[in-house]
Design a protein around this motif. Structure first.
Motif, PDB file in Angstrom:
ATOM      1  N   GLY A  76      -0.985   1.431 -11.517  1.00  0.00           N
ATOM      2  CA  GLY A  76      -2.385   1.226 -11.845  1.00  0.00           C
ATOM      3  C   GLY A  76      -3.104   2.537 -12.098  1.00  0.00           C
ATOM      4  N   THR A  77      -4.368   2.423 -12.476  1.00  0.00           N
ATOM      5  CA  THR A  77      -5.144   3.608 -12.846  1.00  0.00           C
ATOM      6  C   THR A  77      -5.891   4.212 -11.667  1.00  0.00           C
ATOM      7  OG1 THR A  77      -7.002   2.176 -13.465  1.00  0.00           O
ATOM      8  CG2 THR A  77      -5.449   2.791 -15.210  1.00  0.00           C
ATOM      9  N   GLY A  78      -6.189   3.412 -10.652  1.00  0.00           N
ATOM     10  CA  GLY A  78      -6.949   3.916  -9.516  1.00  0.00           C
ATOM     11  C   GLY A  78      -6.063   4.255  -8.340  1.00  0.00           C
ATOM     12  N   MET A  79      -6.613   5.021  -7.408  1.00  0.00           N
ATOM     13  CA  MET A  79      -5.906   5.379  -6.190  1.00  0.00           C
ATOM     14  C   MET A  79      -6.571   4.653  -5.030  1.00  0.00           C
ATOM     15  SD  MET A  79      -3.582   7.088  -4.539  1.00  0.00           S
ATOM     16  CE  MET A  79      -3.017   8.376  -5.667  1.00  0.00           C
ATOM     17  N   SER A  80      -5.792   3.873  -4.304  1.00  0.00           N
ATOM     18  CA  SER A  80      -6.352   3.130  -3.181  1.00  0.00           C
ATOM     19  C   SER A  80      -5.320   3.024  -2.067  1.00  0.00           C
ATOM     20  CB  SER A  80      -6.792   1.731  -3.612  1.00  0.00           C
ATOM     21  OG  SER A  80      -5.678   0.970  -4.036  1.00  0.00           O
ATOM     22  N   PHE A  81      -5.818   2.759  -0.867  1.00  0.00           N
ATOM     23  CA  PHE A  81      -4.968   2.600   0.301  1.00  0.00           C
ATOM     24  C   PHE A  81      -5.316   1.292   0.995  1.00  0.00           C
ATOM     25  CE2 PHE A  81      -5.196   7.133  -0.428  1.00  0.00           C
ATOM     26  CZ  PHE A  81      -3.897   7.558  -0.220  1.00  0.00           C
ATOM     27  N   ASP A  82      -4.293   0.624   1.502  1.00  0.00           N
ATOM     28  CA  ASP A  82      -4.493  -0.534   2.353  1.00  0.00           C
ATOM     29  C   ASP A  82      -4.004  -0.188   3.746  1.00  0.00           C
ATOM     30  OD1 ASP A  82      -5.522  -2.107   0.347  1.00  0.00           O
ATOM     31  OD2 ASP A  82      -3.576  -2.907  -0.234  1.00  0.00           O
ATOM     32  N   LEU A  83      -4.714  -0.660   4.757  1.00  0.00           N
ATOM     33  CA  LEU A  83      -4.333  -0.434   6.142  1.00  0.00           C
ATOM     34  C   LEU A  83      -4.163  -1.767   6.830  1.00  0.00           C
ATOM     35  CD1 LEU A  83      -3.826   1.602   8.449  1.00  0.00           C
ATOM     36  CD2 LEU A  83      -6.251   1.396   9.024  1.00  0.00           C
ATOM     37  N   TRP A  84      -2.926  -2.069   7.249  1.00  0.00           N
ATOM     38  CA  TRP A  84      -2.611  -3.302   7.960  1.00  0.00           C
ATOM     39  C   TRP A  84      -2.502  -2.991   9.435  1.00  0.00           C
ATOM     40  CZ3 TRP A  84      -1.601  -8.127   5.502  1.00  0.00           C
ATOM     41  CH2 TRP A  84      -1.662  -8.070   4.094  1.00  0.00           C
ATOM     42  N   VAL A  85      -3.190  -3.775  10.276  1.00  0.00           N
ATOM     43  CA  VAL A  85      -3.223  -3.538  11.706  1.00  0.00           C
ATOM     44  C   VAL A  85      -2.737  -4.794  12.430  1.00  0.00           C
ATOM     45  CG1 VAL A  85      -4.657  -2.896  13.692  1.00  0.00           C
ATOM     46  CG2 VAL A  85      -5.199  -1.995  11.423  1.00  0.00           C
ATOM     47  N   THR A  86      -1.789  -4.600  13.369  1.00  0.00           N
ATOM     48  CA  THR A  86      -1.281  -5.741  14.136  1.00  0.00           C
ATOM     49  C   THR A  86      -2.325  -6.175  15.174  1.00  0.00           C
ATOM     50  OG1 THR A  86      -0.222  -4.243  15.703  1.00  0.00           O
ATOM     51  CG2 THR A  86       1.122  -5.054  13.865  1.00  0.00           C
ATOM     52  N   ARG A  87      -2.348  -7.475  15.440  1.00  0.00           N
ATOM     53  CA  ARG A  87      -3.270  -8.024  16.445  1.00  0.00           C
ATOM     54  C   ARG A  87      -2.605  -8.221  17.787  1.00  0.00           C
ATOM     55  NH1 ARG A  87      -6.642 -12.665  13.074  1.00  0.00           N
ATOM     56  NH2 ARG A  87      -7.657 -11.244  11.589  1.00  0.00           N
TER      57      ARG A  87
END
Length: 246
Positions: free
Chosen positions: A234-245
């Protein structure tokens, strides 16, 4: 090989606060990797040797851990006789607290690296023949240190071994975590329960959808195991953060 380590600048900042006597006792030939923290303790490990230590920066206590109890494996593989031991490394360590026995423990993976000996008997081996035998063969063992007994012991090695870096600490609430992978799965989470001294695995979440090109890594976020994901498409830079419950 993948290593777990802090940035060199941060390691030097930490080590600069140690008294000279402690640094001289540790006697490293290279900058050690730093693991932890757990209740204010850090574990220092020299990857090319079995030298390790526990350090409390607030009290300046510095404890040298005993030598490794693991010996060279009595076995090699079905190709025994065609493998030569090239080196040993101590890596993917974790420092944690076993509340069941009130014991601080260190777990680390010991990697034995073998290279194939040429089958030819000639003294001279050309470059093409050398390349045929340049692929390494690995044997893994695991050892666990107990502060109560001040000793190491060998424990059964899991089917899967750590394969990637950890961003910072890889311990939370009595469990140590590493990234691993198999031929069937692109990624798995390897767990070790310090109290039960058992390994187990968990699958990674479905994090990337249809995107096959991404980078991810485990980290601890607000006291929980998390996975940070960076999409490489893709063209943009992004981050996802997954957190355990749990």
């Amino acid at each position: 090989m993948a290593r777990i380590e802090l940035p060199e600048v941060l390691v030097m900042e930490i080590l600069s606060k140690l008294p000279v006597k402690s640094l001289a006792r540790f006697n490293c030939n290279a900058i050690p990797s730093v693991y932890g923290a757990c209740h204010g303790l850090l574990c220092l490990q020299e990857l090319s040797t079995d030298k390790a230590a526990l350090w409390n920066p607030s009290t300046r206590e510095f404890k040298i851990l005993p030598p490794s109890s693991i010996q060279r494996p009595p076995y090699l593989s079905p190709m025994e006789g065609n493998l030569a031991l090239y080196g040993v490394s101590f890596d993917h360590a974790a420092l944690g607290f076993d509340s069941k026995t009130n014991d601080y423990k260190v777990i680390r993976f010991v990697s034995f690296i073998y290279y194939h000996r040429p089958f030819v008997t000639r003294t001279f081996v050309n470059i093409e023949e050398e390349q045929r035998y340049a692929y390494p063969h690995y044997e893994f063992q695991v050892e666990l240190y107990s502060s109560r007994s001040d000793s190491w012991k060998e424990i059964p090695c899991p089917l899967y071994t750590p394969t990637d870096l950890i961003l910072g600490n890889n311990y939370v609430d009595g469990i140590c975590y590493w990234k691993t992978m198999t031929e069937a799965y692109l990624g798995l989470i390897l767990l070790f329960d310090l109290a039960n001294q058992k390994f187990s695995i968990l699958p990674f979440p479905e994090i990337a959808g249809s995107c096959l090109h991404y980078y991810d890594n485990l980290l601890m976020f607000n006291g929980s195991l998390s996975d940070i994901v960076c999409l490489l498409e893709g063209t943009g830079m992004s981050f996802d953060l997954w957190v355990t419950r749990e």
